[in-house]
Enzyme design. Structure first.
Site, PDB file in Angstrom:
ATOM      1  N   LYS A 264       0.861  -1.191   0.000  1.00  0.00           N
ATOM      2  CA  LYS A 264       0.000   0.000   0.000  1.00  0.00           C
ATOM      3  C   LYS A 264       0.894   1.236   0.000  1.00  0.00           C
ATOM      4  O   LYS A 264       1.694   1.429   0.915  1.00  0.00           O
ATOM      5  CB  LYS A 264      -0.911   0.004   1.235  1.00  0.00           C
ATOM      6  CG  LYS A 264      -1.641   1.344   1.466  1.00  0.00           C
ATOM      7  CD  LYS A 264      -2.573   1.300   2.681  1.00  0.00           C
ATOM      8  CE  LYS A 264      -3.140   2.699   2.990  1.00  0.00           C
ATOM      9  NZ  LYS A 264      -4.022   2.718   4.184  1.00  0.00           N
ATOM     10  N   ASP A 269      -2.452  10.345   3.511  1.00  0.00           N
ATOM     11  CA  ASP A 269      -3.851   9.973   3.692  1.00  0.00           C
ATOM     12  C   ASP A 269      -4.563  11.015   4.545  1.00  0.00           C
ATOM     13  O   ASP A 269      -4.497  10.983   5.772  1.00  0.00           O
ATOM     14  CB  ASP A 269      -3.937   8.586   4.348  1.00  0.00           C
ATOM     15  CG  ASP A 269      -5.373   8.134   4.531  1.00  0.00           C
ATOM     16  OD1 ASP A 269      -6.284   8.763   3.951  1.00  0.00           O
ATOM     17  OD2 ASP A 269      -5.583   7.125   5.258  1.00  0.00           O
ATOM     18  N   LYS A 276      -9.969  13.225   7.882  1.00  0.00           N
ATOM     19  CA  LYS A 276      -9.503  12.816   9.205  1.00  0.00           C
ATOM     20  C   LYS A 276      -9.465  14.010  10.160  1.00  0.00           C
ATOM     21  O   LYS A 276      -9.423  15.160   9.715  1.00  0.00           O
ATOM     22  CB  LYS A 276      -8.075  12.255   9.091  1.00  0.00           C
ATOM     23  CG  LYS A 276      -7.982  10.858   8.516  1.00  0.00           C
ATOM     24  CD  LYS A 276      -6.549  10.367   8.536  1.00  0.00           C
ATOM     25  CE  LYS A 276      -6.416   8.981   7.933  1.00  0.00           C
ATOM     26  NZ  LYS A 276      -7.107   7.928   8.686  1.00  0.00           N
ATOM     27  N   ASP A 287       1.665   6.421   5.504  1.00  0.00           N
ATOM     28  CA  ASP A 287       0.685   5.486   4.952  1.00  0.00           C
ATOM     29  C   ASP A 287       1.206   4.783   3.691  1.00  0.00           C
ATOM     30  O   ASP A 287       0.486   4.011   3.067  1.00  0.00           O
ATOM     31  CB  ASP A 287      -0.630   6.224   4.668  1.00  0.00           C
ATOM     32  CG  ASP A 287      -1.851   5.346   4.876  1.00  0.00           C
ATOM     33  OD1 ASP A 287      -1.709   4.272   5.500  1.00  0.00           O
ATOM     34  OD2 ASP A 287      -2.945   5.719   4.406  1.00  0.00           O
ATOM     35  N   ASP A 346     -12.041   7.396   3.574  1.00  0.00           N
ATOM     36  CA  ASP A 346     -10.842   7.143   4.385  1.00  0.00           C
ATOM     37  C   ASP A 346     -10.468   5.654   4.393  1.00  0.00           C
ATOM     38  O   ASP A 346      -9.408   5.280   4.875  1.00  0.00           O
ATOM     39  CB  ASP A 346     -11.074   7.651   5.819  1.00  0.00           C
ATOM     40  CG  ASP A 346      -9.773   7.845   6.579  1.00  0.00           C
ATOM     41  OD1 ASP A 346      -8.698   7.756   5.951  1.00  0.00           O
ATOM     42  OD2 ASP A 346      -9.841   8.098   7.802  1.00  0.00           O
ATOM     43  N   GLU A 348      -9.329   3.929   2.042  1.00  0.00           N
ATOM     44  CA  GLU A 348      -8.782   4.010   0.686  1.00  0.00           C
ATOM     45  C   GLU A 348      -7.731   2.944   0.398  1.00  0.00           C
ATOM     46  O   GLU A 348      -7.516   2.576  -0.752  1.00  0.00           O
ATOM     47  CB  GLU A 348      -8.202   5.405   0.433  1.00  0.00           C
ATOM     48  CG  GLU A 348      -6.760   5.627   0.930  1.00  0.00           C
ATOM     49  CD  GLU A 348      -6.581   5.455   2.431  1.00  0.00           C
ATOM     50  OE1 GLU A 348      -7.570   5.598   3.172  1.00  0.00           O
ATOM     51  OE2 GLU A 348      -5.450   5.153   2.867  1.00  0.00           O
ATOM     52  N   ARG A 350      -7.664  -0.248   1.023  1.00  0.00           N
ATOM     53  CA  ARG A 350      -8.249  -1.461   0.434  1.00  0.00           C
ATOM     54  C   ARG A 350      -8.670  -1.221  -1.009  1.00  0.00           C
ATOM     55  O   ARG A 350      -8.694  -2.148  -1.820  1.00  0.00           O
ATOM     56  CB  ARG A 350      -9.419  -1.943   1.303  1.00  0.00           C
ATOM     57  CG  ARG A 350     -10.544  -0.954   1.414  1.00  0.00           C
ATOM     58  CD  ARG A 350     -11.480  -1.256   2.585  1.00  0.00           C
ATOM     59  NE  ARG A 350     -10.918  -0.861   3.876  1.00  0.00           N
ATOM     60  CZ  ARG A 350     -11.525  -1.035   5.037  1.00  0.00           C
ATOM     61  NH1 ARG A 350     -12.710  -1.616   5.093  1.00  0.00           N
ATOM     62  NH2 ARG A 350     -10.956  -0.637   6.162  1.00  0.00           N
TER      63      ARG A 350
END
Ligand code: BES
Ligand code: MN
Ligand code: ZN
Length: 492
Positions: A264, A269, A276, A287, A346, A348, A350
């Site tokens: 990933k 993020d 967030k 991230d 959020d 994201e 996956r």
């Protein structure tokens, strides 16, 4: 750093610093006994006098007026027979940490003759080199005033004999440590610099210095042609375009199925439209640590050249809110053809991984392991000690659990039971991208499992382990040791 296997008797060695371990109780390692004799009983004097008890992790530096070593560094080994994988790593780290503060250019580490539960000398060799790399790491590229670099340039490691196995262990430890440090550099690099194209440049640079690696980069147009709309939905709100980065290492037979790593790579993020909260949001530059671990692992693979085929894939994107960003409620069609209702922008990680997992089907993999800072829930469950592992193949999951024990880079299994899948039911699409209250890390794994259907697959959630917060804020380089242990055992 240079590492040397030192097989001569202690009396024939010389270095700026000699490092020996002193247990709290029980029998001393041979090297410690010899160092004691050669220094006129200095160590036993300190031990008996209560000045150095040998408590685990403590150190004592002593100048030596004469002889082949200018300094003697004692490191506490704790109660004899109790050292295990984790405490041995800490022991080496405290020794090298203290050594780093001295002016020594060379050192002789007599630390491989201490017994460690269930581990042999080659393992200890590997750990000494790896932990030395980890401990000497500094990230100060963005500071005007640079701390002085560590003086140490050569670490000799005392070994029981001149065996190629032990030399190879040192080489492996060094390569793994360097791979971790590359991953840490990537993680620590600020998100205005480290964006998807930057990650792609890193992969290209890797292929340039290591001819055994071939890199291919897909841009957004190419991904759109493949139907990777789940991945592309994440980068819509960002001015930074997404990239799919593929690094291929072919060290095995041509027809041998490859082991594939998928990272990933969310370079920042914000949460997107599901923004967030502000506190600590800077840490969402980390991230992309799954991606960084793939880069670091490929780097180590390139230097060790194991006999296996290994492919590293990075799904890189930035998750930003804007008028063009994906909205909660949007439905996208993934590369697999399955539709996804985005209930929370959020979630994201996956989304980008799902298309990457479909993409890698083309390699007909022997195994696929994805690595992701996927869920905050994973930190609630396991903190910063263990990464979570889930998968569709028990033998692969068991292998990763064992490799975690062996490398000290531990993982813990969460159950990916069918019963959790229902939490992803959507009224409007094939699935939704969040699983609601409860089992957040597992439902994220469930989501991924719907795309990882064509091969043995495991998912590593490294949200709690890939970086540290607070005063020691910084990337850890995990799970490079775990991944390397896995790949090197697969290569045999
Ligand atoms: N990157 C985060 C997960 C994360 C959060 C890792 C904090 C480390 C520290 C991920 O993209 C995310 O935001 N996940 C959400 C999922 C939720 C919306 C279902 C989370 O964990 O809150
Ligand atoms: Mn997120
Ligand atoms: Zn994320």
């Amino acid at each position: 750093m240079e590492y040397q296997l030192e097989c001569r008797p202690l009396t024939d060695t010389r270095a700026d610093c000699l490092i020996v371990a002193v247990p709290e109780s029980g029998e001393w390692p041979t090297s410690t006994q010899q160092a004691d004799e050669l220094t006129g009983g200095l160590i036993s004097q300190l031990h008996k006098g209560g000045d150095f008890s040998g408590k685990q992790g403590t150190t004592q530096l002593l100048p030596l007026a004469q002889g082949p070593w200018q300094r003697l560094l004692l490191v506490g080994a704790g109660k004899a027979g109790e050292l295990n994988t984790q405490s041995y790593c800490r022991l080496v780290a405290s020794a090298i940490g203290r050594l780093k503060e001295t002016g020594a250019h060379t050192a002789l580490a007599a630390l491989a003759d201490i017994p460690v539960l269930e581990r042999d000398e080659a393992w200890r060799m590997l750990i000494i080199a790896r932990v030395c790399e980890e401990t000497l790491y500094q990230f100060q590229q963005y500071k005007s005033e640079q701390l002085p670099l560590p003086k140490l340039t050569c670490l000799q490691v005392l070994a029981s004999g001149d065996s190629p196995l032990l030399a190879q262990a040192l080489t492996e430890g060094q390569a793994i440590g360097e791979g971790m440090n590359l991953a840490r550099d990537m993680g620590n690099t600020p998100p205005n610099i480290c964006h998807p194209v930057f990650l792609a440049e890193q992969a290209k640079a890797l292929a340039k210095t290591h001819k055994v690696i071939k890199t291919q980069i897909l841009d957004e147009d190419q991904m759109a042609k493949l139907g990777m709309n789940a991945l592309l939905s994440v980068s819509l709100g960002s001015i930074q375009p997404a990239r799919l980065i593929i690094m291929e290492y072919r060290g095995g037979d041509e027809d041998e199925a490859p082991h594939v790593l998928v990272g990933k790579g969310i370079t920042f993020d914000t949460g997107g439209i599901s923004l967030k909260a502000g506190a600590g949001m800077d840490e969402m530059k980390y991230d992309m640590c799954g991606a960084a671990s793939v880069l670091g692992t490929m780097h180590a693979v390139a230097s060790l050249k194991p006999q296996a085929n290994i492919i590293g894939v990075i799904a890189a994107a930035e998750n930003m809110p804007s008028d063009r960003a994906t909205r909660p409620g949007d439905i996208v069609t993934s590369m697999s053809g399955q539709t996804i209702e985005v209930l929370n922008t959020d979630a994201e990680g996956r989304m980008v991984l799902s298309d990457a997992l479909t993409y890698v089907e083309r390699f007909k993999p022997a195994s696929v392991v994805d690595i992701a800072t996927l869920t905050g829930a994973c930190i609630v469950a396991l903190g910063d000690k263990a990464s979570a592992v889930m998968g569709n193949n028990d033998s692969l999951v068991q292998k990763l659990l064992r490799c975690g024990q062996q490398s000290g880079d531990r993982v813990w299994e969460l159950p990916l039971w069918d019963e959790y899948q229902r939490q992803l039911d959507s009224n409007f699409a094939d699935m939704q991208n969040i699983g609601g209250k409860g089992a957040g890390s597992i439902t994220a794994g469930c989501f991924l499992s719907r795309f990882a259907t064509a091969y043995p697959w495991a998912h590593l959630d490294v949200a709690g382990t890939a970086w540290l917060s607070g005063k020691e804020k910084g990337a850890t380089g995990r799970p490079v040791p775990l991944l390397m242990e896995y790949l090197l055992t697969q290569a045999g």
